[in-house]
Design an enzyme around this catalytic site. Structure first.
Site, mmCIF file in Angstrom:
data_model
loop_
_atom_site.group_PDB
_atom_site.id
_atom_site.type_symbol
_atom_site.label_atom_id
_atom_site.label_comp_id
_atom_site.label_asym_id
_atom_site.label_seq_id
_atom_site.Cartn_x
_atom_site.Cartn_y
_atom_site.Cartn_z
ATOM 1 N N ASP A 60 41.522 34.954 37.685
ATOM 2 C CA ASP A 60 41.873 36.164 38.317
ATOM 3 C C ASP A 60 43.160 36.007 38.930
ATOM 4 O OD1 ASP A 60 39.390 37.196 37.533
ATOM 5 O OD2 ASP A 60 38.548 36.662 39.556
HETATM 6 N N1 URA Z 1 35.189 33.518 38.108
HETATM 7 C C1 URA Z 1 35.738 34.291 38.976
HETATM 8 O O1 URA Z 1 35.115 35.050 39.463
HETATM 9 N N2 URA Z 1 37.319 34.375 38.795
HETATM 10 C C2 URA Z 1 38.020 33.529 38.193
HETATM 11 O O2 URA Z 1 39.186 33.686 38.345
HETATM 12 C C3 URA Z 1 37.311 32.755 37.367
HETATM 13 C C4 URA Z 1 35.934 32.545 37.456
#
Ligand code: URA
Length: 234
Positions: A102
């Site tokens: 993310d």
């Molecule tokens: N899980 C999440 O919620 N975000 C990420 O970036 C990776 C795994």
């Protein structure tokens, strides 16, 4: 680059065979047949052999980037946000991120121009584990930990068993390490939200046996031979 090397690097002929192709008039640069041996190919030139455009194969590059917050795991963004490829722009190869993190997640991101390896590493069949260090709000009770470990419903999907260890429990937040075997969208955030604890910070620290280590945010290192072999063997 010399034309015969360009042809050889594209994998269609040895350098000597490339010389023959050139001498026999089978090669064009930018639509013009060339028969001079010492001819150079410049950036942006289009080279054709027997009517097909060829490109030299790039040397394969394997990087471990510590993705900082505020970057998207993409090679470009139509909304003008910073993209992870900007952080490896000094590498002379078109690398792309393997899998995703993310915008607000930091940590270990593998980048490569090896499409085959990227496919293997991200394929659900191989189930490479991913370990995250998260700071979450509130207290993680024994009951909540048991739920997280067993599997929680994250909106129509029940997560597979996970390893969850509390590193530090403070009054208002906890630091946890969680290892998952899948990679659903925003999975870790959704898992903690499902038990009533919000993720405040999230960092990926491990993929399979590959560790983030001491590479600083925004920096990268090359994967070692052993790490590349390990990923190939997955
Ligand atoms: N899980 C999440 O919620 N975000 C990420 O970036 C990776 C795994």
């Amino acid at each position: 680059m010399r034309l015969n090397k360009y042809i050889a690097d594209s994998g269609i002929a040895s350098r000597r065979k490339a010389d023959d192709l050139i001498a026999n008039g089978n090669v064009k640069i930018n639509g013009r047949t060339v028969t001079e041996m010492g001819c150079q190919v410049e950036d942006g030139d289009v080279v054709e052999v027997n009517g097909s455009v060829i490109r030299p194969e790039e040397e394969k590059v394997y990087l471990l980037l510590n993705k900082p917050l505020g970057y998207i795991t993409s090679v470009s963004d139509d909304r003008g946000r910073a993209v992870v490829t900007e952080l490896v722009s000094d590498i002379n190869a078109r690398v792309f991120p393997v899998g995703r993190l993310d915008y607000n997640t930091s940590g270990l991101l593998i980048m490569t121009n090896d499409g085959e390896l990227a496919y293997r590493v991200t394929h659900p069949k191989h189930e490479l584990t991913k370990t995250y260090r998260a700071r979450v709000s509130g207290v993680l009770s024994v009951k909540k930990l048991a739920k997280l470990r067993k599997g929680v419903d994250i909106g129509g999907y029940v997560t597979k068993p996970a390893r969850v260890e509390v590193v530090m429990q403070g009054e208002r937040s906890a630091v946890v390490e969680i290892t998952i075997h899948e990679g659903k969208n925003r999975q870790v955030r959704k898992m903690f939200a499902a038990v009533g604890n919000n993720v405040q910070e999230l960092e990926r620290i491990k993929i399979g046996r590959i560790m983030l280590g001491h590479t600083k945010p925004g920096h990268y290192r090359k994967l070692t031979k052993e790490e590349i072999e390990y990923l190939r063997g997955c």
